[in-house]
Write a protein that holds these residues in place. Structure first.
Motif, PDB file in Angstrom:
ATOM      1  N   LEU A 213     -19.341  16.755  44.001  1.00 54.22           N
ATOM      2  CA  LEU A 213     -17.924  16.740  44.377  1.00 54.22           C
ATOM      3  C   LEU A 213     -17.019  16.087  43.343  1.00 54.22           C
ATOM      4  N   LEU A 214     -17.586  15.372  42.377  1.00 57.69           N
ATOM      5  CA  LEU A 214     -16.754  14.623  41.434  1.00 57.69           C
ATOM      6  C   LEU A 214     -16.918  15.076  39.985  1.00 57.69           C
ATOM      7  N   ILE A 215     -17.733  16.105  39.764  1.00 57.05           N
ATOM      8  CA  ILE A 215     -17.964  16.562  38.391  1.00 57.05           C
ATOM      9  C   ILE A 215     -16.671  17.031  37.741  1.00 57.05           C
ATOM     10  N   VAL A 216     -15.902  17.825  38.455  1.00 56.83           N
ATOM     11  CA  VAL A 216     -14.675  18.389  37.883  1.00 56.83           C
ATOM     12  C   VAL A 216     -13.678  17.295  37.517  1.00 56.83           C
ATOM     13  N   ALA A 217     -13.693  16.199  38.269  1.00 57.85           N
ATOM     14  CA  ALA A 217     -12.791  15.087  37.940  1.00 57.85           C
ATOM     15  C   ALA A 217     -13.078  14.549  36.552  1.00 57.85           C
ATOM     16  N   MET A 218     -14.359  14.436  36.184  1.00 57.40           N
ATOM     17  CA  MET A 218     -14.722  13.933  34.859  1.00 57.40           C
ATOM     18  C   MET A 218     -14.461  14.957  33.766  1.00 57.40           C
ATOM     19  N   LEU A 219     -14.324  16.215  34.139  1.00 55.24           N
ATOM     20  CA  LEU A 219     -13.938  17.238  33.178  1.00 55.24           C
ATOM     21  C   LEU A 219     -12.437  17.212  32.904  1.00 55.24           C
ATOM     22  N   ILE A 220     -11.657  17.121  33.980  1.00 57.40           N
ATOM     23  CA  ILE A 220     -10.215  17.329  33.869  1.00 57.40           C
ATOM     24  C   ILE A 220      -9.442  16.053  33.537  1.00 57.40           C
ATOM     25  N   ILE A 221      -9.726  14.962  34.238  1.00 55.64           N
ATOM     26  CA  ILE A 221      -8.854  13.787  34.143  1.00 55.64           C
ATOM     27  C   ILE A 221      -8.840  13.166  32.741  1.00 55.64           C
ATOM     28  N   PRO A 222      -9.992  12.947  32.069  1.00 56.31           N
ATOM     29  CA  PRO A 222      -9.900  12.408  30.709  1.00 56.31           C
ATOM     30  C   PRO A 222      -9.124  13.313  29.764  1.00 56.31           C
ATOM     31  N   ALA A 223      -9.330  14.630  29.870  1.00 57.45           N
ATOM     32  CA  ALA A 223      -8.605  15.565  29.008  1.00 57.45           C
ATOM     33  C   ALA A 223      -7.110  15.553  29.313  1.00 57.45           C
ATOM     34  N   ALA A 224      -6.759  15.524  30.593  1.00 57.21           N
ATOM     35  CA  ALA A 224      -5.348  15.474  30.973  1.00 57.21           C
ATOM     36  C   ALA A 224      -4.702  14.169  30.539  1.00 57.21           C
ATOM     37  N   THR A 225      -5.463  13.078  30.554  1.00 59.65           N
ATOM     38  CA  THR A 225      -4.942  11.780  30.105  1.00 59.65           C
ATOM     39  C   THR A 225      -4.669  11.791  28.606  1.00 59.65           C
ATOM     40  N   ALA A 226      -5.579  12.383  27.851  1.00 63.93           N
ATOM     41  CA  ALA A 226      -5.434  12.396  26.390  1.00 63.93           C
ATOM     42  C   ALA A 226      -4.372  13.375  25.908  1.00 63.93           C
ATOM     43  N   ARG A 227      -4.011  14.327  26.735  1.00 64.64           N
ATOM     44  CA  ARG A 227      -3.103  15.404  26.302  1.00 64.64           C
ATOM     45  C   ARG A 227      -1.742  14.877  25.859  1.00 64.64           C
ATOM     46  N   ARG A 228      -1.223  13.872  26.536  1.00 62.38           N
ATOM     47  CA  ARG A 228       0.112  13.348  26.244  1.00 62.38           C
ATOM     48  C   ARG A 228       0.198  12.673  24.880  1.00 62.38           C
TER      49      ARG A 228
ATOM     50  N   ALA B 293     -24.557  16.501  34.877  1.00 65.08           N
ATOM     51  CA  ALA B 293     -23.663  15.495  35.462  1.00 65.08           C
ATOM     52  C   ALA B 293     -23.927  15.238  36.934  1.00 65.08           C
ATOM     53  N   ILE B 294     -24.721  16.081  37.576  1.00 62.82           N
ATOM     54  CA  ILE B 294     -24.927  15.934  39.016  1.00 62.82           C
ATOM     55  C   ILE B 294     -25.571  14.598  39.356  1.00 62.82           C
ATOM     56  N   LYS B 295     -26.389  14.067  38.448  1.00 61.10           N
ATOM     57  CA  LYS B 295     -27.049  12.776  38.681  1.00 61.10           C
ATOM     58  C   LYS B 295     -26.076  11.619  38.515  1.00 61.10           C
ATOM     59  N   VAL B 296     -25.029  11.822  37.717  1.00 57.63           N
ATOM     60  CA  VAL B 296     -24.107  10.743  37.384  1.00 57.63           C
ATOM     61  C   VAL B 296     -22.974  10.634  38.393  1.00 57.63           C
ATOM     62  N   VAL B 297     -22.246  11.719  38.622  1.00 56.59           N
ATOM     63  CA  VAL B 297     -21.090  11.662  39.517  1.00 56.59           C
ATOM     64  C   VAL B 297     -21.203  12.580  40.720  1.00 56.59           C
ATOM     65  N   GLY B 298     -22.231  13.414  40.791  1.00 55.37           N
ATOM     66  CA  GLY B 298     -22.431  14.250  41.969  1.00 55.37           C
ATOM     67  C   GLY B 298     -21.617  15.532  41.945  1.00 55.37           C
TER      68      GLY B 298
ATOM     69  N   GLY C  66     -23.194   9.833  27.912  1.00 49.16           N
ATOM     70  CA  GLY C  66     -23.695  11.152  27.550  1.00 49.16           C
ATOM     71  C   GLY C  66     -22.946  12.264  28.255  1.00 49.16           C
ATOM     72  N   VAL C  67     -22.708  12.084  29.543  1.00 54.63           N
ATOM     73  CA  VAL C  67     -21.975  13.096  30.306  1.00 54.63           C
ATOM     74  C   VAL C  67     -20.544  13.227  29.803  1.00 54.63           C
ATOM     75  N   THR C  68     -19.882  12.098  29.541  1.00 51.01           N
ATOM     76  CA  THR C  68     -18.479  12.165  29.104  1.00 51.01           C
ATOM     77  C   THR C  68     -18.348  12.779  27.711  1.00 51.01           C
ATOM     78  N   LEU C  69     -19.323  12.563  26.841  1.00 44.37           N
ATOM     79  CA  LEU C  69     -19.274  13.183  25.517  1.00 44.37           C
ATOM     80  C   LEU C  69     -19.351  14.703  25.614  1.00 44.37           C
ATOM     81  N   ALA C  70     -20.151  15.201  26.540  1.00 39.71           N
ATOM     82  CA  ALA C  70     -20.255  16.646  26.732  1.00 39.71           C
ATOM     83  C   ALA C  70     -19.050  17.198  27.480  1.00 39.71           C
ATOM     84  N   ALA C  71     -18.556  16.430  28.447  1.00 44.99           N
ATOM     85  CA  ALA C  71     -17.466  16.915  29.299  1.00 44.99           C
ATOM     86  C   ALA C  71     -16.110  16.893  28.591  1.00 44.99           C
ATOM     87  N   ALA C  72     -15.918  15.997  27.618  1.00 43.23           N
ATOM     88  CA  ALA C  72     -14.601  15.821  27.003  1.00 43.23           C
ATOM     89  C   ALA C  72     -14.085  17.074  26.299  1.00 43.23           C
TER      90      ALA C  72
END
Length: 276
Positions: A190-205, A183-188, A15-21
């Motif tokens: 300090l790690l919320i931004v990682a789930m926002l940025i890293i999947p998007a940056a991975t898919a960009r290429r 997302a605070i319950k899922v990754v906390g 659920g969090v990743t669907l919203a964050a992507a």
């Protein structure tokens, strides 16, 4: 099915990743990573406020995240550099939140759960909040997709077309605050931004269109959440950081594959010409 804590955890992560992507794609395109970090850090102050007033954590985090975004937007361009302003606001809010929590009496607080998430403790109510928030974000971003994309690519053209870039920025700000709150319950914090940025940056290429990038980011984030849960269960490691480690590994692997493809491409074309 929802009585199994692993099923609830997996559904919460998805659920969090669907919203964050899709939101993460705009964060990457607009280079708003530091803004997202500031909003996420402010969530700790929202946690302290919720515990003090005995209100739901979601409400306090959402309120403070929105307040942080409004303050930053108001002060930007008035003699303050954006990166400096975000740095001051982010770390000040995090520090004030941590200090405030320490003064609460009669309340048992697990700071590690708020800082790094506690996805295995997600209940049915938490699951409903996460998926409800994710649905709101998806509807907001989907409804404003064309306007958001145009204002991101060319603010002047968007303005000439009757689209207000500041209004679209506000839409992104509200959506970002909702994602942080769920997302605070899922990754906390300090790690919320990682789930926002890293999947998007991975898919960009590997994406040819913005829509494909958002869809691929959602798939990558969901796979990382499920895989991170399994690894955390087998190796008895903290779940939130493990999920981020998995998505970081995918980022490295995808980029390595992309580099190999780029290097092998000219050679394959030359070999094809030789044979022809």
């Amino acid at each position: 099915m929802l009585d199994d804590f692993m099923v609830r955890a997996a559904l919460a992560g998805i659920g969090v990743t669907l919203a964050a992507a899709p939101l993460g794609c705009f964060v990457v395109w607009r280079r708003m990573a530091y803004f997202g970090d500031a909003t996420a850090h402010a969530a700790m102050l929202g946690v302290a406020l919720s515990l003090t007033l005995s209100t739901p954590i979601f409400a306090g985090v959402l309120l403070v995240s929105l307040l942080m975004a409004v303050i930053v937007s108001t002060l930007s361009g008035r003699g303050y550099a954006m990166d400096t302003l975000l740095g001051v606001m982010a770390h000040s809010a995090l520090a004030v939140g941590l200090v405030s929590v320490s003064f609460l009496s009669g309340v048992r607080i697990d700071l590690m759960a708020y800082l790094f998430g506690d996805i295995l403790a997600v209940g049915k109510t938490d699951l409903a909040i996460i998926w409800g928030g994710a649905l709101v974000v998806l509807i907001m971003v989907g409804y404003r997709w064309s306007a958001l994309l145009l204002s991101t690519l060319n603010p002047d053209l968007a303005l000439a077309s009757g689209i207000s870039p500041r209004r679209e920025q506000l839409v992104l700000t509200i959506a970002l605050a909702i994602v942080v709150a769920v997302a605070i319950k899922v990754v906390g914090v300090l790690l919320i931004v990682a789930m926002l940025i890293i999947p998007a940056a991975t898919a960009r290429r590997f994406s040819r269109t913005p829509e494909a990038m958002a869809l691929m980011a959602a798939v990558i984030g969901a796979c990382a959440s499920v895989a991170g849960l399994r690894f955390s269960y087998h190796f008895d490691s903290p779940t939130g950081p493990t999920i981020v480690c998995v998505v970081a590994f995918l980022f490295i692997a995808f980029n390595a594959v992309h580099m190999v493809i780029r290097r092998m491409g000219p050679r394959l074309n030359n070999d094809r010409r030789v044979h022809e």
